[in-house]
Structures are given as structure tokens and as C-alpha cells.
Design a protein around this motif. Structure first.
Motif, mmCIF file in Angstrom:
data_model
loop_
_atom_site.group_PDB
_atom_site.id
_atom_site.type_symbol
_atom_site.label_atom_id
_atom_site.label_comp_id
_atom_site.label_asym_id
_atom_site.label_seq_id
_atom_site.Cartn_x
_atom_site.Cartn_y
_atom_site.Cartn_z
ATOM 1 N N ARG A 501 0.862 -1.194 0.000
ATOM 2 C CA ARG A 501 0.000 0.000 0.000
ATOM 3 C C ARG A 501 0.893 1.237 0.000
ATOM 4 O O ARG A 501 0.899 2.019 0.934
ATOM 5 N N LYS A 651 -5.928 2.721 1.076
ATOM 6 C CA LYS A 651 -6.525 2.316 2.351
ATOM 7 C C LYS A 651 -7.046 0.885 2.350
ATOM 8 O O LYS A 651 -7.133 0.248 3.396
ATOM 9 N N GLU A 652 -7.391 0.358 1.176
ATOM 10 C CA GLU A 652 -7.877 -1.017 1.115
ATOM 11 C C GLU A 652 -6.708 -1.984 0.972
ATOM 12 O O GLU A 652 -5.791 -1.756 0.194
#
Length: 655
Positions: A501, A651-652
Motif C-alpha cells: 500500500r 486504504k484497502e
């Protein structure tokens, strides 16, 4: 506790332009803040108590008995004064210049003022305008045609084409009110009076053609303007200074090495002769000259870079990630000695007669504030105590080729929990001759408040680490790219960053590297390129740094070959390799990295890579400073767009 948000940008108070009265009794500085419509400023004076002058005041200077300052008026900033023993009295206006005062120097006699003011052809700078004349003048400035004669005809700070004025130096006697202008055919600015007030040192632009924008050092005596330098490469960050005996002038200029440079100090006799570099740039184990172009939250003109004594100079500079104060001999080619520094950064300083240092200094948890030695004298941003900031960890990262050690600043999420990995943003500075310092930078803390770890590193090519490190070739080569990737990997090795991420962002050179990185690798899940630069061919002649051949003999340059080479080496050629969602943020009136640079990225991705999300946000009437000093609503939107983009893609957790 709450964390830093975009709304907090309206609460920041910025201090700059530090001054000390001759008797050390009073300290003055300028406090800036921003409301929705504009930037505000006021002079503040501290002594037994603090007194703040009215808004729109700036450039404070002390005589033995009075405080002088500029106050903005419809016709420009005019010079005012107040008695030091009655700072709440009604200020006395000293100038009524046609276009106001740009810069000024107060003489040691307390009555002589040297100033600079813009003058348009055919004007009398000392004659005030009537209301009708001002209305006509403003209409012509906005709508009238402008003649272009110089190669450096536009500048980012002008939002485009220069207005045709010539900066001119004048003298004022504040007792009699008599003023006169110094006749000169070319621009003169940043005047400084000699200790006996008989001469003025200033910067001027005497050249034509490709060298037009280069400044030289001049001396003015009996209305005669004489050049002291030719080809000095003045930096212009702050005014020159006389030694106490008036015989020598110290000035900041660039030392140019092999594909590298540093901003250092030179001295020259006030009668002319050879300039002497005070530094030994090849021996820079303790200092990298003055300034250092640090990246941090600040606003306003910093002026307290150096002070000149009888046999030495005290100066401020960023080195190894901190802003420090040094002293160096006037003899030249010597090593500086550090006299102040720690886990903080000194932005400006003045020296008291007892040897104490009055400074504006900040650190990772505080914007720059007023200090005397290690005693804090003011809390300009008390609201910082009400929020939780992300802790910053300094890391020393070995480059992958083993040739350098890279300084990296890893800011943890504001609500960090040990053992948990977080989405990470690699934040790249501009320049490339800039550096990160031990300072609070609101953009990083807003990201930390959103739950991101933020990696800010100084790859090879950055300032503040010596000449060998600040190498221009390395900035644009694979070395800088590899250094950035190594610092990102180090954040993962700390157990903080989740590389699945990861996002990347940066402005100007940082925007260029952001685009270059996503053309090299698909490891980032989102990117945000701010005021980017991707196509050197289309930037020829359109920016504010002149033509590509400005440093060469035009006879040696074939334009066709020049443009072909610029096209071949432009990173937009690799646009088809991009798979990373890209946000582009750009001011429409950016004349350093033109708006068309982001347009090309946007159009190319929309046309050729329709599977890659891309968004272009344009900020009307803003220039290259869109994220630093432009309209508050635009600055807030700029940061919010960046954060929302990363939220959308980082964020996922991937399944």
C-alpha cells in the motif's frame, strides 16, 4: 486527541525577518498568517512586553531611537516610523513614492535611508499618482499590450510576462524629507548603506541577451554607479553587507564545481578588485555553505542568513538535516566553526552584544518560534499542544551501490501502534538542490493524521550534504531513483511501512521524479505529481529560466539538434509503461514548470492508457508556489486532493 487536518492550515503563524535594536532591548519580527482572502502580516516587537503593530506591516528596522517599517498602501508599501518609547503612537509616514518601497536599508546615522522602487518608462518615481492616474495605470497593467525585448521576459513570480518596470535605487533623508533617485539605465535592487552612509552596495542587472537576468554587485558613491563584479553568479537570497570599517563587502553567490554548486559567501574590497570565497567548498565536512534550501512549513522573506564582524562572519545554513549557525574567518578558504545547533533547525538569527543568539528556530513538533539561546520566548502556535503529531524517526540508509549514505525521515502515523504496518507515502522534495530538515512540515503531518507513514529522503543531488553529494548529474540519473527506493525499503524493514500500500508524491523536481518512478515500476498503488515537468522539448523558451542555450555560445547550438535531444531525453516518452493511478496538481499560471506539462501527462494517459485512472486538478491564477504561498482555499484543496487520492487507492488491503 485530534490530529492535524487541512483545516489547521488556517491556524499556522509564521515568523520571519528577525531584528534586534542597537541597545539589545527590543526584538522585532514579522508574523504572517492566512485568511480565506489573502496573506496577512504584522510587525511584532518584544521587550518588557509584546506590542503588535497594525496589519499589513513588514520589514522592521531599528535606529537608536525609532522603529522603521513598511506598511502596505494602495500605491505600494510606504516607509513609516515610530519612537521606540511609544510604539502605540500614530505612525509617521516617511515616503510617498509612486509605487512604494520594495527594499530599504536604514543608515547607522538613523536618518539616511537607501531604498528601491519599481519605475516605469517616463515616470517620476517621487511623484504620487492621482486617483485617475492610478486607475489608468492599473488598466494598462492588466489589459495594455506589453513590449518584449529581453530573453528573460517572464517569470513565475510575475505570473507571466514582466511588467516593464525597472527597479531603481533612491536615497531619503527622514529628517528633512528630501529624496532623490540614482540615475541608472539598468535595474538596481537590495541597497545597503555603508557604515558612514556615504556609499550604497546593491545588486544590478547590467547584462543583455542570454545573461540579462544575472546580477552583479555594484557600489554607488556620489550618484556614480560602479560595478564591482562581472560574472559573480549572485544568489540574491539576501542583501550584501559591509564590514564595520566599511572597506569590505560580503555577499552571497554560487560556487560552481563539477556538475554541482553551493551557495557560499564571498568578500570584495569596496574599491573593487578580486573576490575571495570565504569557504573551502572542497572541504565541506561540517558545512555546506549558507541557506541550503530546506523544505519545511514557512512563509515570508528570510533575511537573517549572515552577519559581518571585523574579522569573521556568522551565518546560518542547513547541514546534515539541521539548520545551524556557524562562524567563518574573513580571510577566505577556511573551515567554518559551528556555534549553535542541535535537534532543531535555526531559520534566522541575530547576535546580541553579550554574545547571546536570538533565533527563529523550529523542530519536528514546532513551527519556527522566537528563542534566546535555549530559552523559548514565544509560543506562536499554542494549538499544536491540542493535537497529536506523528513522531519522526531519522534513518541513515546505505545506497544500493554502496557509494553514499542517504538521510531519511520516516514520520509515523499520528496514532501509530507498535507492530502494525501502515500504508506509506514516499514524499520527494523539489529542487533538486533542496533538503529536508528537522522541522515541522504540515503536509507530512496531515498525511500522518490520515494514518500514513511518510518517508522523506535526501537522495544524491540534494543540498546540505556537501558538494560531492549535491551533484546535478546524479539528480536526474538512476542514482537518485535507487536512493529513493532504498529509503522506502528501509521503512518496510523498520516494520512500519506496508509496501503493498505504497504511494509516491512530490512537487517540481519531486513531481518529475514521481512521474519517472511510475514509468519505471508498477510497485506503487497511487501517485500524485505536483507541478510536474515531463517534456523538455516543449519547455524550450516557455519557462522563466530562458533558453536552453543561455549558458552557451548560440553559434555552437543547432536548434533542431537541441530540440531532438531534449525530446529523446524527456521522460514522457515512457508514458505507455504507466500502470499507476495518477493525480496531477498544477497551477495554471505556473511559469517554471508550465501547466502544459501536466496536460501532456493527462491527455496521453487518457488517450493511450484508458485503464489507468488519472485526474488533473488545475488551480486558476496560481503559479509554481501553489502549495506554499497562494490562496488558502487552493492550498487546502491541494493537500486535500492528495490525501483523498491516496485514501482511494491505499486504504484497502489487497486480497
Amino acid at each position: 486527541m485530534p490530529v492535524m487536518t487541512v483545516a489547521d492550515m488556517a491556524r499556522i503563524r509564521h515568523l520571519h525577518d528577525l531584528q534586534l535594536s542597537p541597545d539589545d532591548r527590543l526584538t522585532a519580527f514579522v508574523e504572517d498568517w492566512q485568511d480565506p482572502s489573502d496573506w496577512r502580516s504584522r510587525v511584532c516587537v518584544t521587550g518588557a512586553e509584546e506590542i503588535a503593530l497594525c496589519e499589513n506591516t513588514h520589514q522592521p528596522r531599528f535606529s537608536d531611537t525609532h522603529l522603521f517599517f513598511l506598511m502596505d498602501q494602495p500605491d505600494g508599501a510606504q516607509l513609516y516610523c515610530l519612537p521606540q518609547n511609544d510604539l502605540q503612537a500614530r505612525p509617521k509616514q516617511l515616503t510617498h513614492l509612486r509605487h512604494g518601497v520594495h527594499e530599504y536599508s536604514l543608515g547607522a546615522d538613523g536618518r539616511t535611508v537607501a531604498f528601491s522602487t519599481p519605475v516605469w518608462p517616463g515616470e517620476d518615481a517621487l511623484a504620487e499618482m492621482t486617483a485617475d492616474e492610478r486607475a489608468e495605470f492599473q488598466w494598462q497593467r492588466e489589459w495594455g499590450p506589453q513590449e518584449i525585448t529581453q530573453i528573460d521576459y517572464k517569470h513565475d513570480s510575475c505570473l507571466g510576462v514582466r511588467d516593464g518596470s525597472v527597479m531603481t535605487v533612491g536615497l531619503l533623508d527622514v529628517i528633512t524629507g528630501e529624496a532623490k533617485m540614482i540615475p541608472c539605465s539598468f535595474p538596481l535592487d537590495m541597497p545597503v548603506l555603508s557604515p558612514d552612509c556615504a556609499r550604497i552596495a546593491c545588486y544590478g542587472q547590467p547584462h543583455t541577451g542570454a545573461r540579462w537576468s544575472r546580477q552583479e554587485l555594484f557600489i554607488i558613491e556620489n550618484d556614480t554607479v560602479t560595478a564591482l563584479t562581472d560574472g559573480a553568479l549572485l544568489s540574491g537570497t539576501c542583501a550584501a553587507q559591509f564590514t564595520p570599517d566599511g572597506q569590505t563587502i560580503v555577499y552571497p553567490a554560487w560556487y560552481i564545481g563539477d556538475n554541482t554548486s553551493e551557495e557560499v559567501l564571498f568578500r570584495i574590497s569596496a574599491q573593487g578588485g578580486e573576490s575571495v570565497c570565504l569557504f573551502d567548498p572542497e572541504n565541506d565536512a561540517v558545512s555546506s555553505g549558507i541557506n541550503g534550501a530546506p523544505i519545511r512549513t514557512e512563509h515570508g522573506r528570510r533575511r537573517g542568513f549572515f552577519e559581518v564582524g571585523e574579522d569573521c562572519v556568522w551565518f546560518a545554513g542547513a547541514f546534515d538535516g539541521r539548520g545551524r549557525v556557524y562562524t567563518i574567518s574573513l580571510e577566505g578558504k577556511s573551515l567554518p566553526e559551528q556555534i549553535a545547533g542541535g535537534e532543531y533547525s535555526i531559520h534566522e538569527f541575530v547576535r546580541a552584544k553579550d554574545g547571546a543568539l536570538i533565533t527563529l528556530r523550529g523542530d519536528d513538533a514546532n513551527f519556527a518560534d522566537l528563542w534566546r539561546n535555549d530559552e523559548r520566548l514565544r509560543d506562536s502556535n499554542p494549538w499544536l499542544k491540542e493535537i497529536t503529531l506523528g513522531k519522526t524517526v531519522i534513518r541513515q540508509v546505505n545506497s544500493t551501490d554502496g557509494k553514499a549514505v542517504i538521510r531519511s525521515r520516516v514520520t509515523l502515523p499520528a496514532e501509530y501502534q507498535q507492530g502494525q504496518r501502515y500504508p506509506v507515502v514516499l514524499y520527494l522534495h523539489g529542487g533538486p538542490e533542496c533538503c529536508f530538515t528537522t522541522d515541522l512540515w504540515h503536509e507530512v503531518q496531515i498525511l500522518a493524521g490520515r494514518g500514513y507513514a511518510v518517508v522523506c529522503c535526501d537522495p544524491r543531488g540534494s543540498a546540505g550534504y556537501g558538494l560531492a553529494f549535491c551533484n546535478d548529474e546524479q539528480s536526474w540519473s538512476d542514482e537518485a531513483y535507487e536512493d529513493m527506493m532504498a529509503c522506502l525499503e528501509d521503512a518496510a524493514a523498520m516494520g512500519v511501512a506496508d509496501l503493498d500500500r505504497a504511494g509516491v508524491t512530490g512537487g517540481s523536481y519531486g513531481g518529475y521524479m514521481t512521474c519517472k518512478i511510475i514509468m519505471r515500476t508498477g510497485r506503487f498503488r497511487a501517485a500524485c505529481a505536483q507541478r510536474t515537468f515531463v517534456n523538455k522539448a516543449t519547455s524550450y523558451g516557455t519557462g522563466d529560466i530562458g533558453f536552453y542555450s543561455a549558458r552557451m555560445d548560440p553559434a555552437d547550438v543547432v536548434v533542431r539538434d537541441c530540440l531532438m535531444q531534449r525530446s529523446r531525453t524527456s521522460i514522457i516518452r515512457d508514458i505507455d509503461k504507466v500502470t499507476t493511478p495518477l493525480l496531477l496538481l498544477h497551477g495554471y499560471n505556473d511559469y517554471r514548470c508550465s501547466f502544459e506539462q501536466s496536460e501532456q501527462m493527462f491527455i496521453a494517459l487518457k488517450e493511450r492508457r484508458r485503464d489507468v485512472p488519472v485526474r488533473l486538478v488545475m488551480f486558476p491564477k496560481e503559479n509554481h508556489e501553489v502549495s506554499r504561498s497562494d490562496l488558502l482555499a487552493h492550498r487546502q484543496t491541494h493537500v486535500r486532493e492528495m490525501c483523498d487520492w491516496f485514501d482511494r487507492f491505499l486504504k484497502e488491503v489487497k486480497a
